[in-house]
Write an enzyme that holds these catalytic residues in place. Structure first.
Site, PDB file in Angstrom:
ATOM      1  N   LYS A  17     -15.533  38.171   0.478  1.00  0.00           N
ATOM      2  CA  LYS A  17     -16.695  37.786   1.282  1.00  0.00           C
ATOM      3  C   LYS A  17     -16.459  38.190   2.733  1.00  0.00           C
ATOM      4  CE  LYS A  17     -17.990  34.217   3.683  1.00  0.00           C
ATOM      5  NZ  LYS A  17     -18.723  34.915   4.777  1.00  0.00           N
ATOM      6  N   CYS A  28      -6.923  38.159  17.034  1.00  0.00           N
ATOM      7  CA  CYS A  28      -6.168  36.946  16.700  1.00  0.00           C
ATOM      8  C   CYS A  28      -4.868  36.862  17.480  1.00  0.00           C
ATOM      9  CB  CYS A  28      -5.908  36.885  15.203  1.00  0.00           C
ATOM     10  SG  CYS A  28      -5.161  38.375  14.565  1.00  0.00           S
ATOM     11  N   GLU A  53      -8.228  28.514  21.283  1.00  0.00           N
ATOM     12  CA  GLU A  53      -8.504  29.937  21.097  1.00  0.00           C
ATOM     13  C   GLU A  53      -9.942  30.216  21.529  1.00  0.00           C
ATOM     14  OE1 GLU A  53      -8.699  31.627  17.032  1.00  0.00           O
ATOM     15  OE2 GLU A  53      -7.315  33.166  17.773  1.00  0.00           O
TER      16      GLU A  53
HETATM   17  P1  NAP Z   1     -14.750  31.264  10.813  1.00  0.00           P
HETATM   18  O1  NAP Z   1     -15.901  30.349  10.653  1.00  0.00           O
HETATM   19  O2  NAP Z   1     -13.386  30.734  10.592  1.00  0.00           O
HETATM   20  O3  NAP Z   1     -15.024  32.538   9.862  1.00  0.00           O
HETATM   21  C1  NAP Z   1     -14.082  33.237   9.113  1.00  0.00           C
HETATM   22  C2  NAP Z   1     -14.583  33.443   7.694  1.00  0.00           C
HETATM   23  O4  NAP Z   1     -14.559  32.202   6.983  1.00  0.00           O
HETATM   24  C3  NAP Z   1     -16.013  33.934   7.616  1.00  0.00           C
HETATM   25  O5  NAP Z   1     -16.145  34.823   6.534  1.00  0.00           O
HETATM   26  C4  NAP Z   1     -16.745  32.638   7.375  1.00  0.00           C
HETATM   27  O6  NAP Z   1     -18.044  32.762   6.901  1.00  0.00           O
HETATM   28  C5  NAP Z   1     -15.836  31.936   6.430  1.00  0.00           C
HETATM   29  N1  NAP Z   1     -16.066  30.490   6.339  1.00  0.00           N
HETATM   30  C6  NAP Z   1     -16.592  29.674   7.276  1.00  0.00           C
HETATM   31  N2  NAP Z   1     -16.669  28.411   6.815  1.00  0.00           N
HETATM   32  C7  NAP Z   1     -16.171  28.425   5.560  1.00  0.00           C
HETATM   33  C8  NAP Z   1     -15.989  27.431   4.551  1.00  0.00           C
HETATM   34  N3  NAP Z   1     -16.312  26.146   4.761  1.00  0.00           N
HETATM   35  N4  NAP Z   1     -15.457  27.806   3.374  1.00  0.00           N
HETATM   36  C9  NAP Z   1     -15.105  29.085   3.154  1.00  0.00           C
HETATM   37  N5  NAP Z   1     -15.265  30.071   4.050  1.00  0.00           N
HETATM   38  C10 NAP Z   1     -15.789  29.748   5.255  1.00  0.00           C
HETATM   39  O7  NAP Z   1     -14.789  31.916  12.237  1.00  0.00           O
HETATM   40  P2  NAP Z   1     -16.101  32.172  13.118  1.00  0.00           P
HETATM   41  O8  NAP Z   1     -17.054  31.024  13.043  1.00  0.00           O
HETATM   42  O9  NAP Z   1     -16.614  33.466  12.756  1.00  0.00           O
HETATM   43  O10 NAP Z   1     -15.429  32.173  14.559  1.00  0.00           O
HETATM   44  C11 NAP Z   1     -15.081  30.925  15.163  1.00  0.00           C
HETATM   45  C12 NAP Z   1     -13.773  31.002  15.887  1.00  0.00           C
HETATM   46  O11 NAP Z   1     -12.762  31.332  14.942  1.00  0.00           O
HETATM   47  C13 NAP Z   1     -13.653  32.098  16.939  1.00  0.00           C
HETATM   48  O12 NAP Z   1     -14.127  31.724  18.185  1.00  0.00           O
HETATM   49  C14 NAP Z   1     -12.160  32.314  16.963  1.00  0.00           C
HETATM   50  O13 NAP Z   1     -11.542  31.377  17.789  1.00  0.00           O
HETATM   51  C15 NAP Z   1     -11.745  32.068  15.537  1.00  0.00           C
HETATM   52  N6  NAP Z   1     -11.561  33.336  14.777  1.00  0.00           N
HETATM   53  C16 NAP Z   1     -10.307  33.736  14.512  1.00  0.00           C
HETATM   54  C17 NAP Z   1     -10.102  34.907  13.813  1.00  0.00           C
HETATM   55  C18 NAP Z   1      -8.728  35.410  13.495  1.00  0.00           C
HETATM   56  O14 NAP Z   1      -8.548  36.591  13.217  1.00  0.00           O
HETATM   57  N7  NAP Z   1      -7.732  34.583  13.472  1.00  0.00           N
HETATM   58  C19 NAP Z   1     -11.174  35.681  13.404  1.00  0.00           C
HETATM   59  C20 NAP Z   1     -12.485  35.224  13.669  1.00  0.00           C
HETATM   60  C21 NAP Z   1     -12.632  34.055  14.355  1.00  0.00           C
HETATM   61  P3  NAP Z   1     -19.184  32.894   8.015  1.00  0.00           P
HETATM   62  O15 NAP Z   1     -19.207  34.331   8.343  1.00  0.00           O
HETATM   63  O16 NAP Z   1     -20.440  32.422   7.410  1.00  0.00           O
HETATM   64  O17 NAP Z   1     -18.792  32.041   9.179  1.00  0.00           O
END
Ligand code: NAP
Ligand code: MG
Length: 493
Positions: free
Chosen positions: A182, A291, A389
């Site tokens: 996904k 990240c 972060e």
């Molecule tokens: P996120 O919500 O953690 O998204 C990462 C992935 O997880 C996406 O594919 C997301 O789907 C999915 N996801 C979200 N909620 C889930 C659930 N309950 N069960 C299973 N999968 C789920 O990150 P974001 O909202 O895009 O970004 C928020 C913050 O996360 C950023 O500001 C940053 O601090 C951090 N982040 C970190 C990384 C990294 O590489 N470590 C990458 C991205 C973001 P959706 O696309 O629908 O959200």
């Protein structure tokens, strides 16, 4: 104005069991170009029923299909063909990646090269997975065999869309697993484009399934699904923690890569020009949506004032602009949501510290989710901007007194993904290497990433390692086989 006239919205389907399908509900959701804020595509909005269908396909391809009975050589060749497909389509894939994620085209081209290299690396590694003969004290042959873990659910973020897909798919396929991936809701397009080549590359139906959708409605059912054996996740710490809890009921194998608040440490004896360059590159590459971003910049007192000044002066020269222009060095953030989140941290930062550069959107760009490269200084390590972060172009500069102070501040974080240390003193550098609690430590550099080397974090940055031979281990089970060579009964009873 002229660009919107030529913009076309393309409707995508998703790839399940070798077929292009709509979602079960028939619903779609929009995908944006963050530099224009315009919709560029519609993709299927999956729910639990779509997840069921994709998992059933992956399960069948694993249990009954040709993939688990394929040879390592055959799987390796498929991966080489995927690499070739990426190389042949680099220009189009890089352009789409840049349009959809906002990253500069030059960076997107580097990403595509890394995607191809990742498939090649694991194509080669497929034939190097081998077991052991264990020296048990008996007239027996005792073996440990490596076997694929089964169906892998893979959930990835939006910052390196196709590269994160490759980091997940390549080792899984080399190991003999089947996959349901996904992509992030914001950036599903490049992996869907790549999927158009799957059949020609020799991937049997059901081996890789791509489902587009949201975390709560598509990600969560994948994590909870009883027929999925493993979840590989990259994203936020908050969602990572939920995933561990959701996966507990079915005792899934889980690997997590959750980002960080990585320290980039500058001692006074470091080469000054290289240091300024390294500080900026470490935190502003890919708009800071990285990240391993070096978002806490620790600077030794004797060079501190000069350092902040030089960093700010150079940050102001970073060229923001449309992702597809080749001289652009920073594009927009990926989405309205991320733009709002980062801008809220700018306001928090103005309360917590002093501002040396940026602090707002660029005044000369009218639309798009742009944020100027921002540098806060005199930041206390307890400030929210030093602990949370932000995932945007926001640097926090923190002064330190001596080596012990630097290590203490560096380790005073709940995260532990990466760190860098800059000095010409090898004793100091190696002491820091040993004392910093992080999965990746760079000396006199920050961010170079190689498919041959392990990637992953300590502490709340996650567990498990991607890339290199470590990456494939996470998709393998170990089976013990004991072959008794005594033909007589054991005679116990
Ligand atoms: P996120 O919500 O953690 O998204 C990462 C992935 O997880 C996406 O594919 C997301 O789907 C999915 N996801 C979200 N909620 C889930 C659930 N309950 N069960 C299973 N999968 C789920 O990150 P974001 O909202 O895009 O970004 C928020 C913050 O996360 C950023 O500001 C940053 O601090 C951090 N982040 C970190 C990384 C990294 O590489 N470590 C990458 C991205 C973001 P959706 O696309 O629908 O959200
Ligand atoms: Mg999200």
């Amino acid at each position: 104005m002229s660009s919107s006239a030529t913009t076309q919205t393309q409707t995508y389907q998703m790839y399940v069991n070798g077929e292009w399908i709509a979602s079960n509900s028939g619903k779609t959701f929009p995908v944006y170009d963050p530099s224009t804020e315009e919709v560029i595509a519609e993709v299927p909005d999956s729910n639990a029923k779509d997840v069921d269908r994709a998992v059933a396909a992956a399960r069948d391809a694993f249990d009954n299909g040709p993939w688990s009975s394929s040879t390592a050589q055959e799987r390796g060749r498929v991966l080489f063909k995927l690499a070739e497909a990426v190389r042949q389509n680099t220009a189009a894939l890089a352009e789409l990646e840049a349009r959809n994620s906002g990253k500069p085209i030059v960076e997107a081209e580097y990403d595509m090269a890394d995607v191809a290299t990742c498939f090649e690396y694991y194509g080669g590694l497929a034939t190097k997975i081998s077991g052991h003969v264990n020296p048990v004290p008996d007239n027996a042959l005792n073996l440990s065999l490596k076997e694929p873990v089964g169906v892998a659910g893979q959930i990835i973020p939006w910052n390196y869309p196709l590269l994160m897909a490759a980091w997940k798919l390549a080792p899984a396929l080399a190991a003999g697993c089947t996959c349901v991936l996904k992509p992030a809701e914001q950036t599903p397009l490049t992996v869907l484009e790549l999927a158009k080549h799957f059949e020609a590359c020799g991937l049997p139906n059901g081996v890789v399934n791509i489902i587009t959708g949201f975390g709560e409605s598509a990600g969560a059912p994948l994590v909870q699904h009883p027929d999925v054996n493993k979840i590989a996740f990259t994203g936020s710490a908050a969602v990572g923690k939920q995933i561990v809890k959701m996966a507990a009921d079915t005792v899934k194998r889980v690997t997590l890569e959750l980002g960080g608040k990585s320290p980039n440490i500058f001692f006074a004896d470091a080469d000054f020009e290289a240091a300024i360059d390294g500080a900026l590159f470490g935190v502003f590459i890919n708009q800071g949506e990285v990240c391993s971003a070096g978002s806490r910049i620790l600077v030794e007192r004797p060079i501190y004032n000069k350092f902040v000044e030089a960093m700010a002066a150079k940050a102001k020269t970073i060229k923001l602009g449309p992702p597809l222009e080749r001289d652009t060095k920073m594009g927009p953030l990926v989405s309205r949501e991320q733009y709002d989140r980062v801008r809220s941290y700018l306001e928090i930062g103005k309360q917590e510290a002093k501002l040396a550069a940026g602090g707002d959107r660029p005044q000369d760009i009218e639309r798009g989710y742009y944020v100027s490269p921002t540098i806060f200084y005199d930041v206390d390590n307890s400030a929210r901007i030093a602990r949370e972060e932000i995932f945007g172009p926001v640097a926090t500069v923190i002064p330190f007194e001596d080596e012990a102070d630097a290590i203490k501040i560096a380790n005073d974080t709940s995260y532990g993904l990466a760190a860098a240390v800059w000095t010409r003193d090898i004793f100091k550098a190696f002491r820091a290497v040993k004392k910093i609690r992080a999965g990746i430590i760079w000396v006199n550099h920050m961010q170079p990433t190689y498919v041959e080397a392990p990637w992953g974090g300590y502490k709340q940055s996650g567990f498990g390692r991607e890339l290199g031979p470590w990456g494939i281990e996470e998709y393998l089970e170990t089976k013990q086989v004991h072959i008794n060579l005594n033909e007589q009964p054991i005679g116990w009873y």
